[in-house]
Design an enzyme around this catalytic site. Structure first.
Site, PDB file in Angstrom:
ATOM      1  N   GLY A  91       0.800  -1.220   0.000  1.00  0.00           N
ATOM      2  CA  GLY A  91       0.000   0.000   0.000  1.00  0.00           C
ATOM      3  C   GLY A  91       0.834   1.273   0.000  1.00  0.00           C
ATOM      4  CD  GLU A 107      13.335  -2.898  -5.095  1.00  0.00           C
ATOM      5  OE1 GLU A 107      12.701  -3.942  -5.007  1.00  0.00           O
ATOM      6  OE2 GLU A 107      12.825  -1.831  -5.523  1.00  0.00           O
ATOM      7  CE  LYS A 109      -0.262   0.798  -8.436  1.00  0.00           C
ATOM      8  NZ  LYS A 109      -0.635  -0.620  -8.482  1.00  0.00           N
ATOM      9  CD  GLU A 142       4.147  -4.918  -4.426  1.00  0.00           C
ATOM     10  OE1 GLU A 142       4.216  -5.652  -3.421  1.00  0.00           O
ATOM     11  OE2 GLU A 142       3.455  -3.896  -4.455  1.00  0.00           O
ATOM     12  CG  ASN A 169       0.058  -5.851  -5.663  1.00  0.00           C
ATOM     13  OD1 ASN A 169       0.645  -5.953  -4.586  1.00  0.00           O
ATOM     14  ND2 ASN A 169       0.112  -4.762  -6.396  1.00  0.00           N
ATOM     15  NE  ARG A 225      -3.733  -6.153  -3.132  1.00  0.00           N
ATOM     16  CZ  ARG A 225      -3.514  -5.067  -3.846  1.00  0.00           C
ATOM     17  NH1 ARG A 225      -4.354  -4.745  -4.815  1.00  0.00           N
ATOM     18  NH2 ARG A 225      -2.479  -4.292  -3.632  1.00  0.00           N
ATOM     19  NE  ARG A 236      -6.335   3.897  -7.600  1.00  0.00           N
ATOM     20  CZ  ARG A 236      -5.639   3.028  -6.879  1.00  0.00           C
ATOM     21  NH1 ARG A 236      -5.619   3.157  -5.563  1.00  0.00           N
ATOM     22  NH2 ARG A 236      -4.968   2.053  -7.442  1.00  0.00           N
TER      23      ARG A 236
HETATM   24  P1  ADP Z   1       3.878  -1.306  -2.235  1.00  0.00           P
HETATM   25  O1  ADP Z   1       3.879  -2.795  -2.110  1.00  0.00           O
HETATM   26  O2  ADP Z   1       3.877  -0.622  -0.918  1.00  0.00           O
HETATM   27  O3  ADP Z   1       2.871  -0.788  -3.197  1.00  0.00           O
HETATM   28  P2  ADP Z   1       5.964  -1.197  -4.272  1.00  0.00           P
HETATM   29  O4  ADP Z   1       7.223  -1.946  -4.108  1.00  0.00           O
HETATM   30  O5  ADP Z   1       4.929  -1.784  -5.189  1.00  0.00           O
HETATM   31  O6  ADP Z   1       5.326  -0.940  -2.829  1.00  0.00           O
HETATM   32  O7  ADP Z   1       6.276   0.279  -4.748  1.00  0.00           O
HETATM   33  C1  ADP Z   1       5.261   1.271  -4.825  1.00  0.00           C
HETATM   34  C2  ADP Z   1       5.775   2.453  -5.625  1.00  0.00           C
HETATM   35  O8  ADP Z   1       6.967   2.974  -5.032  1.00  0.00           O
HETATM   36  C3  ADP Z   1       6.174   2.148  -7.048  1.00  0.00           C
HETATM   37  O9  ADP Z   1       5.086   2.174  -7.917  1.00  0.00           O
HETATM   38  C4  ADP Z   1       7.153   3.274  -7.338  1.00  0.00           C
HETATM   39  O10 ADP Z   1       6.508   4.500  -7.593  1.00  0.00           O
HETATM   40  C5  ADP Z   1       7.885   3.403  -6.024  1.00  0.00           C
HETATM   41  N1  ADP Z   1       9.062   2.522  -6.018  1.00  0.00           N
HETATM   42  C6  ADP Z   1       9.182   1.299  -5.462  1.00  0.00           C
HETATM   43  N2  ADP Z   1      10.407   0.778  -5.668  1.00  0.00           N
HETATM   44  C7  ADP Z   1      11.097   1.685  -6.382  1.00  0.00           C
HETATM   45  C8  ADP Z   1      12.428   1.741  -6.921  1.00  0.00           C
HETATM   46  N3  ADP Z   1      13.298   0.759  -6.753  1.00  0.00           N
HETATM   47  N4  ADP Z   1      12.770   2.853  -7.629  1.00  0.00           N
HETATM   48  C9  ADP Z   1      11.898   3.866  -7.814  1.00  0.00           C
HETATM   49  N5  ADP Z   1      10.650   3.884  -7.334  1.00  0.00           N
HETATM   50  C10 ADP Z   1      10.233   2.813  -6.611  1.00  0.00           C
END
Ligand code: ADP
Length: 467
Positions: A164, A200, A237, A288, A290, A292, A338
Protein backbone atom coordinates in the site's frame (compact mmCIF):
# COMPACT_ATOMS: atom_id res chain seq x y z
CA UNK A 1 -19.47 -23.30 -9.42
CA UNK A 2 -20.44 -21.82 -6.08
CA UNK A 3 -24.02 -21.19 -5.00
CA UNK A 4 -23.15 -18.66 -2.32
CA UNK A 5 -20.10 -16.42 -1.85
CA UNK A 6 -19.25 -14.23 1.13
CA UNK A 7 -17.63 -10.87 0.35
CA UNK A 8 -15.05 -10.09 3.02
CA UNK A 9 -14.67 -6.42 2.19
CA UNK A 10 -16.47 -3.08 1.99
CA UNK A 11 -16.82 0.00 -0.19
CA UNK A 12 -16.76 -0.02 -3.96
CA UNK A 13 -15.03 -3.39 -4.27
CA UNK A 14 -17.69 -5.15 -2.21
CA UNK A 15 -20.29 -3.69 -4.58
CA UNK A 16 -18.21 -4.80 -7.58
CA UNK A 17 -18.06 -8.39 -6.33
CA UNK A 18 -21.76 -8.50 -5.39
CA UNK A 19 -22.60 -7.45 -8.94
CA UNK A 20 -20.45 -10.20 -10.43
CA UNK A 21 -22.10 -12.77 -8.18
CA UNK A 22 -25.58 -11.71 -9.24
CA UNK A 23 -24.59 -11.80 -12.91
CA UNK A 24 -23.40 -15.39 -12.48
CA UNK A 25 -26.45 -16.50 -10.49
CA UNK A 26 -24.43 -16.81 -7.28
CA UNK A 27 -26.00 -15.61 -4.03
CA UNK A 28 -23.85 -13.10 -2.19
CA UNK A 29 -23.35 -12.42 1.51
CA UNK A 30 -22.07 -9.00 2.55
CA UNK A 31 -20.35 -8.49 5.88
CA UNK A 32 -20.25 -5.05 7.44
CA UNK A 33 -19.07 -3.17 10.49
CA UNK A 34 -21.47 -1.05 12.51
CA UNK A 35 -20.03 2.01 10.71
CA UNK A 36 -21.16 0.53 7.38
CA UNK A 37 -24.76 -0.37 8.26
CA UNK A 38 -26.03 1.94 5.53
CA UNK A 39 -23.48 0.92 2.92
CA UNK A 40 -24.50 0.16 -0.63
CA UNK A 41 -23.41 -3.48 -0.54
CA UNK A 42 -25.73 -4.21 2.37
CA UNK A 43 -28.60 -3.32 0.05
CA UNK A 44 -27.20 -5.01 -3.05
CA UNK A 45 -26.11 -8.37 -1.62
CA UNK A 46 -28.62 -11.15 -0.99
CA UNK A 47 -27.76 -11.29 2.69
CA UNK A 48 -25.75 -9.16 5.08
CA UNK A 49 -24.14 -9.96 8.42
CA UNK A 50 -22.75 -7.45 10.91
CA UNK A 51 -19.28 -8.62 11.97
CA UNK A 52 -18.21 -6.02 14.51
CA UNK A 53 -17.47 -2.42 15.42
CA UNK A 54 -15.89 0.20 13.10
CA UNK A 55 -12.28 -0.60 14.07
CA UNK A 56 -11.25 -2.88 11.21
CA UNK A 57 -9.21 -5.10 13.53
CA UNK A 58 -12.50 -6.13 15.07
CA UNK A 59 -14.50 -6.36 11.84
CA UNK A 60 -12.93 -6.51 8.35
CA UNK A 61 -9.71 -8.00 9.75
CA UNK A 62 -11.51 -10.30 12.16
CA UNK A 63 -11.06 -13.71 10.53
CA UNK A 64 -13.09 -15.55 13.17
CA UNK A 65 -16.11 -13.26 12.73
CA UNK A 66 -15.93 -13.57 8.94
CA UNK A 67 -15.69 -17.36 9.03
CA UNK A 68 -18.59 -17.48 11.48
CA UNK A 69 -20.68 -15.31 9.12
CA UNK A 70 -19.89 -17.75 6.29
CA UNK A 71 -20.85 -20.73 8.44
CA UNK A 72 -24.10 -19.10 9.55
CA UNK A 73 -25.15 -18.22 6.01
CA UNK A 74 -23.86 -21.37 4.32
CA UNK A 75 -21.42 -19.56 2.00
CA UNK A 76 -18.98 -21.87 0.22
CA UNK A 77 -16.32 -19.36 -0.74
CA UNK A 78 -14.88 -16.04 0.39
CA UNK A 79 -13.95 -13.21 -1.97
CA UNK A 80 -11.51 -10.98 -0.09
CA UNK A 81 -11.49 -7.99 -2.48
CA UNK A 82 -8.32 -5.92 -2.05
CA UNK A 83 -6.67 -4.68 1.16
CA UNK A 84 -7.84 -6.07 4.52
CA UNK A 85 -7.34 -9.87 4.51
CA UNK A 86 -6.91 -10.26 0.75
CA UNK A 87 -3.21 -11.08 0.88
CA UNK A 88 -3.11 -12.78 4.26
CA UNK A 89 -2.04 -16.41 3.90
CA UNK A 90 -3.18 -17.17 7.47
CA UNK A 91 -6.69 -16.09 6.57
CA UNK A 92 -6.61 -18.27 3.45
CA UNK A 93 -5.54 -21.21 5.67
CA UNK A 94 -8.32 -20.50 8.16
CA UNK A 95 -10.83 -20.47 5.30
CA UNK A 96 -9.54 -23.85 4.07
CA UNK A 97 -9.64 -25.32 7.59
CA UNK A 98 -13.29 -24.28 7.77
CA UNK A 99 -14.19 -25.80 4.42
CA UNK A 100 -14.34 -22.45 2.63
CA UNK A 101 -12.70 -21.72 -0.72
CA UNK A 102 -10.52 -18.61 -0.49
CA UNK A 103 -10.76 -16.79 -3.83
CA UNK A 104 -7.09 -16.16 -4.51
CA UNK A 105 -3.79 -17.98 -4.81
CA UNK A 106 -2.85 -20.90 -2.55
CA UNK A 107 -1.75 -19.81 0.96
CA UNK A 108 1.82 -21.05 0.52
CA UNK A 109 2.19 -19.11 -2.74
CA UNK A 110 0.75 -16.02 -1.09
CA UNK A 111 3.11 -16.40 1.87
CA UNK A 112 6.13 -16.63 -0.43
CA UNK A 113 5.10 -13.67 -2.59
CA UNK A 114 3.90 -11.53 0.32
CA UNK A 115 7.47 -11.52 1.62
CA UNK A 116 8.87 -9.02 -0.86
CA UNK A 117 12.47 -10.10 -0.38
CA UNK A 118 11.51 -13.74 -0.94
CA UNK A 119 9.46 -12.79 -3.98
CA UNK A 120 12.52 -11.04 -5.43
CA UNK A 121 14.63 -14.15 -4.96
CA UNK A 122 11.93 -16.43 -6.41
CA UNK A 123 11.37 -14.30 -9.47
CA UNK A 124 15.11 -13.85 -10.04
CA UNK A 125 15.20 -17.64 -10.27
CA UNK A 126 12.67 -17.42 -13.10
CA UNK A 127 14.99 -14.96 -14.84
CA UNK A 128 12.95 -11.80 -14.18
CA UNK A 129 15.07 -8.64 -14.21
CA UNK A 130 15.17 -6.92 -10.81
CA UNK A 131 16.35 -3.49 -9.67
CA UNK A 132 19.81 -3.94 -8.15
CA UNK A 133 19.51 -4.54 -4.42
CA UNK A 134 19.62 -7.02 -1.59
CA UNK A 135 18.32 -10.53 -2.19
CA UNK A 136 17.53 -11.10 1.48
CA UNK A 137 16.51 -8.91 4.41
CA UNK A 138 19.30 -6.61 5.56
CA UNK A 139 20.05 -7.24 9.26
CA UNK A 140 22.19 -4.26 10.28
CA UNK A 141 22.85 -0.66 9.28
CA UNK A 142 26.40 -1.68 8.34
CA UNK A 143 25.05 -4.30 5.95
CA UNK A 144 22.67 -1.73 4.49
CA UNK A 145 25.66 0.57 3.91
CA UNK A 146 27.56 -2.19 2.17
CA UNK A 147 24.62 -2.90 -0.16
CA UNK A 148 24.13 0.81 -0.89
CA UNK A 149 27.85 1.24 -1.63
CA UNK A 150 27.61 -1.52 -4.16
CA UNK A 151 24.39 -0.47 -5.92
CA UNK A 152 24.82 3.30 -5.58
CA UNK A 153 22.51 6.05 -4.34
CA UNK A 154 19.69 6.90 -4.28
CA UNK A 155 18.31 3.76 -2.67
CA UNK A 156 14.89 2.85 -1.36
CA UNK A 157 14.53 0.89 1.88
CA UNK A 158 11.41 -1.28 1.89
CA UNK A 159 9.65 -3.36 4.51
CA UNK A 160 9.68 -7.03 3.54
CA UNK A 161 6.03 -7.22 4.59
CA UNK A 162 5.19 -3.77 3.21
CA UNK A 163 2.31 -2.81 0.97
CA UNK A 164 0.00 0.00 0.00
CA UNK A 165 2.91 2.33 -0.62
CA UNK A 166 3.74 2.43 3.09
CA UNK A 167 6.93 1.59 4.95
CA UNK A 168 9.38 2.74 2.28
CA UNK A 169 12.12 5.32 2.68
CA UNK A 170 13.98 7.00 -0.12
CA UNK A 171 17.62 7.70 0.77
CA UNK A 172 19.54 10.12 -1.39
CA UNK A 173 22.98 10.00 0.22
CA UNK A 174 25.20 7.70 2.30
CA UNK A 175 25.01 10.08 5.29
CA UNK A 176 21.26 9.56 5.58
CA UNK A 177 21.33 5.78 5.29
CA UNK A 178 21.91 4.71 8.93
CA UNK A 179 19.10 6.80 10.46
CA UNK A 180 16.77 5.98 7.55
CA UNK A 181 17.45 2.27 8.01
CA UNK A 182 16.51 2.42 11.70
CA UNK A 183 13.47 4.60 11.02
CA UNK A 184 12.16 2.27 8.34
CA UNK A 185 12.57 -0.79 10.58
CA UNK A 186 10.61 0.87 13.39
CA UNK A 187 7.90 2.02 10.97
CA UNK A 188 7.70 -1.43 9.36
CA UNK A 189 7.35 -3.09 12.75
CA UNK A 190 4.58 -0.69 13.73
CA UNK A 191 2.70 -0.96 10.43
CA UNK A 192 3.18 -4.63 9.51
CA UNK A 193 4.40 -6.33 12.70
CA UNK A 194 7.63 -7.28 10.89
CA UNK A 195 10.76 -5.12 11.08
CA UNK A 196 12.71 -6.83 8.31
CA UNK A 197 13.72 -4.50 5.47
CA UNK A 198 15.64 -4.76 2.20
CA UNK A 199 17.24 -2.29 -0.19
CA UNK A 200 16.76 -1.50 -3.84
CA UNK A 201 18.39 1.04 -6.09
CA UNK A 202 15.87 3.85 -6.47
CA UNK A 203 15.11 4.38 -10.14
CA UNK A 204 14.57 8.02 -11.00
CA UNK A 205 12.51 8.92 -14.07
CA UNK A 206 10.85 5.49 -13.93
CA UNK A 207 7.37 4.48 -14.89
CA UNK A 208 5.24 2.03 -12.95
CA UNK A 209 3.91 -0.47 -15.47
CA UNK A 210 2.08 -3.60 -14.39
CA UNK A 211 0.74 -6.69 -16.09
CA UNK A 212 -2.53 -8.46 -15.34
CA UNK A 213 -2.39 -12.26 -15.36
CA UNK A 214 -5.00 -14.96 -14.88
CA UNK A 215 -3.96 -18.51 -14.02
CA UNK A 216 -6.01 -21.57 -13.17
CA UNK A 217 -5.15 -24.49 -10.93
CA UNK A 218 -4.18 -26.68 -13.90
CA UNK A 219 -1.05 -24.90 -15.08
CA UNK A 220 -2.79 -22.64 -17.63
CA UNK A 221 -2.27 -18.91 -17.68
CA UNK A 222 -2.82 -15.82 -19.81
CA UNK A 223 -1.74 -12.22 -19.61
CA UNK A 224 -4.16 -9.37 -20.30
CA UNK A 225 -1.77 -6.59 -21.16
CA UNK A 226 -0.30 -3.67 -19.27
CA UNK A 227 -1.46 -0.75 -17.15
CA UNK A 228 0.58 2.36 -16.43
CA UNK A 229 0.13 3.50 -12.83
CA UNK A 230 2.87 6.13 -12.58
CA UNK A 231 0.54 8.87 -11.38
CA UNK A 232 1.04 8.35 -7.64
CA UNK A 233 1.00 10.39 -4.48
CA UNK A 234 3.02 8.91 -1.61
CA UNK A 235 3.53 5.77 -3.75
CA UNK A 236 -0.24 5.29 -4.03
CA UNK A 237 -1.93 5.36 -7.41
CA UNK A 238 -4.29 8.13 -8.51
CA UNK A 239 -4.71 7.71 -12.28
CA UNK A 240 -4.15 4.50 -14.26
CA UNK A 241 -4.34 3.68 -17.93
CA UNK A 242 -3.95 0.74 -20.24
CA UNK A 243 -2.13 -0.15 -22.35
CA UNK A 244 0.92 1.68 -20.97
CA UNK A 245 1.45 4.58 -23.42
CA UNK A 246 4.57 5.58 -25.33
CA UNK A 247 6.29 2.21 -25.04
CA UNK A 248 7.23 0.10 -28.03
CA UNK A 249 5.09 -2.90 -28.88
CA UNK A 250 8.17 -5.05 -28.29
CA UNK A 251 8.52 -3.74 -24.71
CA UNK A 252 4.81 -4.24 -23.99
CA UNK A 253 4.99 -7.81 -25.29
CA UNK A 254 8.17 -8.54 -23.36
CA UNK A 255 6.63 -7.19 -20.13
CA UNK A 256 3.50 -9.31 -20.55
CA UNK A 257 5.41 -12.47 -21.43
CA UNK A 258 7.86 -11.97 -18.56
CA UNK A 259 5.01 -11.59 -16.07
CA UNK A 260 3.26 -14.72 -17.29
CA UNK A 261 6.51 -16.68 -17.14
CA UNK A 262 6.92 -15.52 -13.53
CA UNK A 263 3.32 -16.44 -12.66
CA UNK A 264 3.68 -19.96 -14.02
CA UNK A 265 7.05 -20.35 -12.29
CA UNK A 266 5.60 -19.60 -8.83
CA UNK A 267 2.44 -21.70 -9.35
CA UNK A 268 0.15 -18.68 -9.23
CA UNK A 269 -3.63 -19.20 -9.34
CA UNK A 270 -6.35 -16.61 -9.87
CA UNK A 271 -6.03 -12.97 -10.89
CA UNK A 272 -2.67 -11.41 -10.12
CA UNK A 273 -0.61 -8.37 -10.98
CA UNK A 274 3.09 -8.19 -11.71
CA UNK A 275 4.50 -4.74 -11.06
CA UNK A 276 7.54 -3.38 -12.88
CA UNK A 277 9.45 -0.14 -13.08
CA UNK A 278 10.39 0.85 -16.61
CA UNK A 279 13.32 3.21 -17.10
CA UNK A 280 13.99 5.75 -19.84
CA UNK A 281 15.71 3.14 -22.01
CA UNK A 282 12.60 0.91 -21.68
CA UNK A 283 14.53 -1.55 -19.52
CA UNK A 284 12.13 -3.02 -17.01
CA UNK A 285 12.66 -4.22 -13.46
CA UNK A 286 10.28 -6.41 -11.47
CA UNK A 287 9.23 -4.93 -8.10
CA UNK A 288 6.42 -7.08 -6.73
CA UNK A 289 3.36 -9.26 -7.28
CA UNK A 290 -0.03 -8.34 -5.92
CA UNK A 291 -1.91 -11.53 -5.10
CA UNK A 292 -5.40 -10.11 -5.55
CA UNK A 293 -7.67 -8.03 -7.68
CA UNK A 294 -6.26 -4.51 -8.07
CA UNK A 295 -8.22 -1.31 -7.56
CA UNK A 296 -7.41 -0.48 -11.20
CA UNK A 297 -8.65 -3.80 -12.65
CA UNK A 298 -11.46 -2.09 -14.63
CA UNK A 299 -8.83 -0.61 -16.95
CA UNK A 300 -7.96 -4.11 -18.11
CA UNK A 301 -11.62 -5.12 -18.27
CA UNK A 302 -12.34 -2.20 -20.60
CA UNK A 303 -9.53 -2.98 -23.03
CA UNK A 304 -9.87 -6.76 -22.96
CA UNK A 305 -13.62 -7.28 -22.56
CA UNK A 306 -12.81 -9.85 -19.86
CA UNK A 307 -14.67 -9.61 -16.55
CA UNK A 308 -11.90 -10.36 -14.08
CA UNK A 309 -14.21 -11.05 -11.14
CA UNK A 310 -16.17 -13.59 -13.18
CA UNK A 311 -12.88 -15.26 -14.08
CA UNK A 312 -11.74 -15.26 -10.44
CA UNK A 313 -14.98 -16.97 -9.43
CA UNK A 314 -14.68 -19.58 -12.17
CA UNK A 315 -11.04 -20.33 -11.39
CA UNK A 316 -11.71 -20.65 -7.66
CA UNK A 317 -14.69 -22.87 -8.49
CA UNK A 318 -12.30 -25.29 -10.23
CA UNK A 319 -13.20 -24.41 -13.81
CA UNK A 320 -10.22 -24.59 -16.20
CA UNK A 321 -9.23 -21.19 -17.62
CA UNK A 322 -11.82 -20.25 -20.22
CA UNK A 323 -9.38 -18.14 -22.25
CA UNK A 324 -6.36 -19.03 -24.27
CA UNK A 325 -3.75 -16.39 -25.01
CA UNK A 326 -4.93 -16.15 -28.62
CA UNK A 327 -8.45 -15.35 -27.37
CA UNK A 328 -7.18 -12.25 -25.56
CA UNK A 329 -7.60 -9.26 -27.85
CA UNK A 330 -6.84 -5.82 -26.50
CA UNK A 331 -8.72 -2.89 -28.01
CA UNK A 332 -8.37 0.86 -27.58
CA UNK A 333 -7.37 2.74 -24.47
CA UNK A 334 -8.92 2.88 -21.00
CA UNK A 335 -8.19 5.38 -18.24
CA UNK A 336 -9.22 5.32 -14.60
CA UNK A 337 -9.26 8.24 -12.18
CA UNK A 338 -9.65 7.46 -8.52
CA UNK A 339 -11.95 9.86 -6.74
CA UNK A 340 -10.82 9.97 -3.13
CA UNK A 341 -12.39 12.02 -0.36
CA UNK A 342 -9.12 13.86 0.25
CA UNK A 343 -7.75 17.36 0.06
CA UNK A 344 -4.84 17.52 -2.41
CA UNK A 345 -4.00 21.03 -1.19
CA UNK A 346 -3.33 19.66 2.31
CA UNK A 347 -1.11 16.72 1.38
CA UNK A 348 -4.09 14.54 0.38
CA UNK A 349 -5.44 14.28 3.94
CA UNK A 350 -8.73 12.37 4.13
CA UNK A 351 -11.79 14.60 4.40
CA UNK A 352 -14.63 12.56 5.87
CA UNK A 353 -18.15 13.96 5.94
CA UNK A 354 -21.68 13.50 4.67
CA UNK A 355 -22.34 13.71 0.94
CA UNK A 356 -25.07 16.20 0.18
CA UNK A 357 -24.77 15.90 -3.59
CA UNK A 358 -23.43 12.91 -5.52
CA UNK A 359 -24.06 12.71 -9.26
CA UNK A 360 -21.57 10.42 -11.00
CA UNK A 361 -21.05 10.82 -14.74
CA UNK A 362 -22.73 8.54 -17.25
CA UNK A 363 -22.57 8.56 -21.04
CA UNK A 364 -20.81 6.55 -23.72
CA UNK A 365 -18.03 4.18 -22.62
CA UNK A 366 -18.08 5.62 -19.10
CA UNK A 367 -18.06 3.34 -16.06
CA UNK A 368 -18.22 4.44 -12.45
CA UNK A 369 -17.55 1.93 -9.69
CA UNK A 370 -18.68 3.45 -6.41
CA UNK A 371 -20.46 2.79 -3.15
CA UNK A 372 -21.34 6.47 -2.78
CA UNK A 373 -24.84 7.94 -2.92
CA UNK A 374 -26.44 11.23 -1.81
CA UNK A 375 -26.56 11.38 1.98
CA UNK A 376 -23.85 8.72 2.34
CA UNK A 377 -21.57 9.33 5.31
CA UNK A 378 -17.89 8.99 4.33
CA UNK A 379 -16.55 7.84 7.67
CA UNK A 380 -13.09 8.37 9.13
CA UNK A 381 -12.34 4.67 9.65
CA UNK A 382 -11.38 3.30 6.27
CA UNK A 383 -9.56 4.34 3.13
CA UNK A 384 -10.83 7.38 1.33
CA UNK A 385 -11.59 5.88 -2.09
CA UNK A 386 -15.09 7.01 -3.00
CA UNK A 387 -15.38 6.20 -6.69
CA UNK A 388 -13.44 5.13 -9.75
CA UNK A 389 -14.26 6.79 -13.04
CA UNK A 390 -13.20 4.64 -15.98
CA UNK A 391 -13.56 5.52 -19.64
CA UNK A 392 -12.73 3.72 -22.84
CA UNK A 393 -12.09 5.04 -26.35
CA UNK A 394 -10.52 3.68 -29.53
CA UNK A 395 -7.52 5.99 -29.10
CA UNK A 396 -5.77 7.78 -26.25
CA UNK A 397 -6.63 11.31 -27.38
CA UNK A 398 -10.35 10.55 -27.29
CA UNK A 399 -10.01 8.62 -24.02
CA UNK A 400 -8.42 11.71 -22.43
CA UNK A 401 -11.15 13.98 -23.75
CA UNK A 402 -13.79 11.55 -22.57
CA UNK A 403 -12.27 11.46 -19.08
CA UNK A 404 -12.22 15.25 -18.97
CA UNK A 405 -15.86 15.28 -19.95
CA UNK A 406 -16.73 12.65 -17.32
CA UNK A 407 -14.89 14.48 -14.52
CA UNK A 408 -16.52 17.72 -15.58
CA UNK A 409 -19.92 16.05 -15.10
CA UNK A 410 -19.14 14.46 -11.73
CA UNK A 411 -20.87 16.45 -8.98
CA UNK A 412 -19.75 15.68 -5.45
CA UNK A 413 -20.42 17.95 -2.51
CA UNK A 414 -20.75 17.49 1.20
CA UNK A 415 -19.98 18.94 4.56
CA UNK A 416 -16.20 19.08 4.85
CA UNK A 417 -15.67 16.83 1.84
CA UNK A 418 -12.98 17.58 -0.75
CA UNK A 419 -12.15 15.23 -3.60
CA UNK A 420 -9.24 14.48 -5.87
CA UNK A 421 -11.30 15.42 -8.96
CA UNK A 422 -9.69 18.87 -9.42
CA UNK A 423 -6.24 17.31 -9.05
CA UNK A 424 -7.04 14.56 -11.59
CA UNK A 425 -8.04 17.32 -14.01
CA UNK A 426 -4.65 18.97 -13.50
CA UNK A 427 -2.99 15.66 -14.32
CA UNK A 428 -5.06 15.34 -17.50
CA UNK A 429 -4.04 18.87 -18.49
CA UNK A 430 -0.33 18.25 -18.02
CA UNK A 431 1.46 18.34 -21.40
CA UNK A 432 3.73 15.42 -20.45
CA UNK A 433 0.78 13.32 -19.37
CA UNK A 434 -1.09 14.20 -22.56
CA UNK A 435 1.83 12.93 -24.60
CA UNK A 436 1.98 9.73 -22.53
CA UNK A 437 5.46 10.71 -21.38
CA UNK A 438 5.37 10.80 -17.62
CA UNK A 439 7.04 9.09 -14.68
CA UNK A 440 6.32 8.38 -11.01
CA UNK A 441 7.63 11.91 -10.37
CA UNK A 442 4.63 13.54 -12.09
CA UNK A 443 2.54 14.28 -8.98
CA UNK A 444 5.51 15.73 -7.07
CA UNK A 445 6.30 17.87 -10.09
CA UNK A 446 2.73 19.19 -10.17
CA UNK A 447 2.96 19.89 -6.43
CA UNK A 448 6.35 21.56 -6.78
CA UNK A 449 8.24 18.89 -4.75
CA UNK A 450 11.70 18.07 -6.14
CA UNK A 451 12.24 14.46 -7.24
CA UNK A 452 15.25 12.41 -6.10
CA UNK A 453 18.13 12.85 -8.47
CA UNK A 454 20.51 10.01 -9.05
CA UNK A 455 24.00 11.44 -8.63
CA UNK A 456 25.67 8.14 -9.32
CA UNK A 457 25.30 6.38 -12.65
CA UNK A 458 22.73 3.62 -12.76
CA UNK A 459 24.36 0.17 -13.12
CA UNK A 460 24.31 -0.81 -16.78
CA UNK A 461 23.01 -4.35 -16.41
CA UNK A 462 19.34 -4.22 -15.45
CA UNK A 463 19.51 -7.71 -13.97
CA UNK A 464 22.57 -7.02 -11.86
CA UNK A 465 22.02 -7.70 -8.19
CA UNK A 466 23.92 -8.26 -5.00
CA UNK A 467 23.56 -11.21 -2.57
P1 ADP B 1 3.88 -1.31 -2.23
O1 ADP B 1 3.88 -2.80 -2.11
O2 ADP B 1 3.88 -0.62 -0.92
O3 ADP B 1 2.87 -0.79 -3.20
P2 ADP B 1 5.96 -1.20 -4.27
O4 ADP B 1 7.22 -1.95 -4.11
O5 ADP B 1 4.93 -1.78 -5.19
O6 ADP B 1 5.33 -0.94 -2.83
O7 ADP B 1 6.28 0.28 -4.75
C1 ADP B 1 5.26 1.27 -4.83
C2 ADP B 1 5.78 2.45 -5.62
O8 ADP B 1 6.97 2.97 -5.03
C3 ADP B 1 6.17 2.15 -7.05
O9 ADP B 1 5.09 2.17 -7.92
C4 ADP B 1 7.15 3.27 -7.34
O10 ADP B 1 6.51 4.50 -7.59
C5 ADP B 1 7.88 3.40 -6.02
N1 ADP B 1 9.06 2.52 -6.02
C6 ADP B 1 9.18 1.30 -5.46
N2 ADP B 1 10.41 0.78 -5.67
C7 ADP B 1 11.10 1.69 -6.38
C8 ADP B 1 12.43 1.74 -6.92
N3 ADP B 1 13.30 0.76 -6.75
N4 ADP B 1 12.77 2.85 -7.63
C9 ADP B 1 11.90 3.87 -7.81
N5 ADP B 1 10.65 3.88 -7.33
C10 ADP B 1 10.23 2.81 -6.61
Amino acid sequence: MFEKVLIANRGEIAVRVARACRELGIRSVAVYSTADRDSAVVRLADEAVCIGPPDSRQSYLNAAAIVEAARKTGAQAVHPGYGFLSEDPDFAEICAENGLVFIGPRPEVMAALGDKARARALLAEAGLPLPPGSMAPVGTAAEARAVADEIGHPVIIKGVAGGGGRGMTLVRSADDLGPAYERTRIAAQAAFGDDRVYLERYLTQARHVEVQVLCDGYGNGVHLGTRDCSVQRRHQKLVEEGPAPALSAATLDALAETALRGALHVGYTGAGTFEFLVDEAERFHFIEINCRLQVEHPVTEMISGVDLVHEQLHIAGGVPLRLRQEDVRLHGVAIECRVNAEDPARGFVPTPGRLTRFVPPTGPFTRVDTHGYPDYLVGPYYDSLLAKVVVWAPDRELALNRMERALHEFEVAGCGICTTIPFARRVLDDPGFRKGRYTTGLVDRLLGVPEATGDEPFPTSPARRTR
